[in-house]
Design a protein around this motif. Sequence first.
Motif, mmCIF file in Angstrom:
data_model
loop_
_atom_site.group_PDB
_atom_site.id
_atom_site.type_symbol
_atom_site.label_atom_id
_atom_site.label_comp_id
_atom_site.label_asym_id
_atom_site.label_seq_id
_atom_site.Cartn_x
_atom_site.Cartn_y
_atom_site.Cartn_z
ATOM 1 N N PHE A 49 44.351 27.366 27.768
ATOM 2 C CA PHE A 49 44.303 28.658 27.332
ATOM 3 C C PHE A 49 45.662 28.938 28.089
ATOM 4 C CE2 PHE A 49 40.633 28.105 30.342
ATOM 5 C CZ PHE A 49 39.177 28.254 29.163
ATOM 6 N N SER A 50 46.795 28.029 27.687
ATOM 7 C CA SER A 50 48.176 28.342 27.292
ATOM 8 C C SER A 50 48.890 29.128 26.580
ATOM 9 C CB SER A 50 48.910 26.992 27.102
ATOM 10 O OG SER A 50 49.230 25.997 25.720
ATOM 11 N N ASN A 51 48.135 29.605 25.087
ATOM 12 C CA ASN A 51 47.990 30.537 24.464
ATOM 13 C C ASN A 51 48.240 31.881 24.653
ATOM 14 O OD1 ASN A 51 48.883 28.523 22.257
ATOM 15 N ND2 ASN A 51 46.855 28.337 21.165
ATOM 16 N N TYR A 52 47.412 31.840 25.572
ATOM 17 C CA TYR A 52 46.619 33.591 26.531
ATOM 18 C C TYR A 52 48.430 33.613 27.536
ATOM 19 C CZ TYR A 52 42.857 32.772 24.269
ATOM 20 O OH TYR A 52 41.765 32.862 22.985
ATOM 21 N N LYS A 53 48.997 33.025 27.878
ATOM 22 C CA LYS A 53 50.116 33.555 29.286
ATOM 23 C C LYS A 53 50.992 34.154 29.306
ATOM 24 C CE LYS A 53 52.199 28.277 29.324
ATOM 25 N NZ LYS A 53 52.410 27.947 30.074
ATOM 26 N N ASP A 54 50.896 34.634 27.222
ATOM 27 C CA ASP A 54 52.587 35.180 28.126
ATOM 28 C C ASP A 54 51.712 36.632 27.784
ATOM 29 O OD1 ASP A 54 53.723 33.447 26.624
ATOM 30 O OD2 ASP A 54 52.868 33.557 24.133
ATOM 31 N N GLY A 55 53.244 37.448 28.475
ATOM 32 C CA GLY A 55 52.943 38.585 28.669
ATOM 33 C C GLY A 55 52.007 38.889 29.832
ATOM 34 N N SER A 106 47.584 31.265 34.372
ATOM 35 C CA SER A 106 48.120 32.431 34.119
ATOM 36 C C SER A 106 47.686 32.042 33.189
ATOM 37 C CB SER A 106 49.551 33.015 33.699
ATOM 38 O OG SER A 106 50.305 31.071 33.440
ATOM 39 N N GLY A 107 47.386 30.986 32.444
ATOM 40 C CA GLY A 107 46.621 30.733 31.224
ATOM 41 C C GLY A 107 45.221 31.823 30.776
ATOM 42 N N LEU A 108 45.015 30.947 32.206
ATOM 43 C CA LEU A 108 43.312 31.602 32.097
ATOM 44 C C LEU A 108 43.428 32.843 32.708
ATOM 45 C CD1 LEU A 108 40.138 30.731 32.648
ATOM 46 C CD2 LEU A 108 40.514 30.445 34.915
ATOM 47 N N ILE A 109 44.465 34.014 33.114
ATOM 48 C CA ILE A 109 43.361 35.266 33.171
ATOM 49 C C ILE A 109 44.397 36.508 31.988
ATOM 50 C CG2 ILE A 109 45.334 37.290 34.330
ATOM 51 C CD1 ILE A 109 45.637 35.153 36.777
ATOM 52 N N GLY A 110 45.173 35.722 31.501
ATOM 53 C CA GLY A 110 45.227 36.196 29.836
ATOM 54 C C GLY A 110 44.069 36.357 29.284
ATOM 55 N N PHE A 111 43.390 35.102 29.365
ATOM 56 C CA PHE A 111 42.234 34.243 28.418
ATOM 57 C C PHE A 111 41.415 35.398 29.263
ATOM 58 C CE2 PHE A 111 38.574 32.000 28.365
ATOM 59 C CZ PHE A 111 38.046 32.377 26.907
ATOM 60 N N TYR A 170 38.401 39.546 27.262
ATOM 61 C CA TYR A 170 36.329 39.940 28.321
ATOM 62 C C TYR A 170 36.896 41.506 29.027
ATOM 63 C CZ TYR A 170 35.219 35.321 26.509
ATOM 64 O OH TYR A 170 35.246 33.969 25.868
ATOM 65 N N ASN A 171 37.513 41.588 28.676
ATOM 66 C CA ASN A 171 37.629 43.140 29.511
ATOM 67 C C ASN A 171 37.401 43.452 30.843
ATOM 68 O OD1 ASN A 171 38.560 46.493 29.856
ATOM 69 N ND2 ASN A 171 36.487 46.344 29.869
ATOM 70 N N VAL A 172 38.670 41.963 31.465
ATOM 71 C CA VAL A 172 38.073 41.380 32.765
ATOM 72 C C VAL A 172 39.292 42.140 33.739
ATOM 73 C CG1 VAL A 172 38.577 39.867 33.966
ATOM 74 C CG2 VAL A 172 36.257 39.774 32.362
ATOM 75 N N LYS A 173 39.539 42.261 34.749
ATOM 76 C CA LYS A 173 40.341 42.632 36.020
ATOM 77 C C LYS A 173 39.747 41.560 36.477
ATOM 78 C CE LYS A 173 43.954 44.040 38.120
ATOM 79 N NZ LYS A 173 44.948 43.002 37.139
ATOM 80 N N ALA A 174 40.982 40.215 36.599
ATOM 81 C CA ALA A 174 41.091 38.832 38.242
ATOM 82 C C ALA A 174 42.050 39.804 39.202
ATOM 83 C CB ALA A 174 41.867 37.522 37.683
ATOM 84 N N TYR A 175 41.548 38.576 39.882
ATOM 85 C CA TYR A 175 42.263 39.353 41.035
ATOM 86 C C TYR A 175 42.119 37.763 41.838
ATOM 87 C CZ TYR A 175 43.504 39.215 46.388
ATOM 88 O OH TYR A 175 44.097 39.167 47.295
ATOM 89 N N ILE A 176 44.101 37.330 42.600
ATOM 90 C CA ILE A 176 44.319 35.981 42.756
ATOM 91 C C ILE A 176 45.464 36.494 43.787
ATOM 92 C CG2 ILE A 176 44.492 34.544 40.951
ATOM 93 C CD1 ILE A 176 47.173 34.787 40.857
ATOM 94 N N ASP A 177 45.122 35.995 45.486
ATOM 95 C CA ASP A 177 45.456 35.988 45.992
ATOM 96 C C ASP A 177 47.256 34.849 46.417
ATOM 97 O OD1 ASP A 177 44.530 32.665 47.110
ATOM 98 O OD2 ASP A 177 43.879 32.959 48.611
#
Length: 196
Positions: free
Chosen positions: A10-16, A51-56, A61-68
Amino acid sequence: MKRILESGQFSNYKDGIRLDSASREVSSIYQSYGMTTVFISHKHEDLEDLSGLIGFLEKNYNVKAYIDSKDSSMPSVTSGVTASKIKERIRQCDKFILLATDLAVESKWCNWELGYGDAQKFNSKDIAILPLKRKGYDDASYKGNEYMQIYPYIAYYDGTEFYRDRTPVQRGYYVVTEDEKGNRTINPLRDWLNNH
């Protein structure tokens, strides 16, 4: 089908993507905007893939991710307070995904979070594993644990597979559930994320 995805997938999705924005407490405001909230269990050393997974997830998918790991409200030294706050965040989120790298599989915290996520999300089918092996390694080198086989997992179908009725499976990401006999049920990731 790619059952075990590869680091960098998912590295293409980590920008920004700013990981600190994924560490804000999940509130009902996201749900009121129709966003699915996802607790992502992970090992802190896997922040690049995270970060790539969160961006993806957020971009597609209109998702809000949470990480601790970047949550400033967490104690600076892990303690019972940390565990209590993590339990609260898992309960607040609609879905639970374990970013199951080799490091995460060996982590006592990730395993504890998976156990708690199981108690909160398994019966409602709101839990999934995302198996992720090291780049350039074959599937056999992936450490995964046997008990993780009971959970649905996220896999990639490349469009060359077929359903039992011989209709082609469209290319994309799916949540796969396997029974004891190895029979698979697949659900598009988008549908799984939107069904809560």
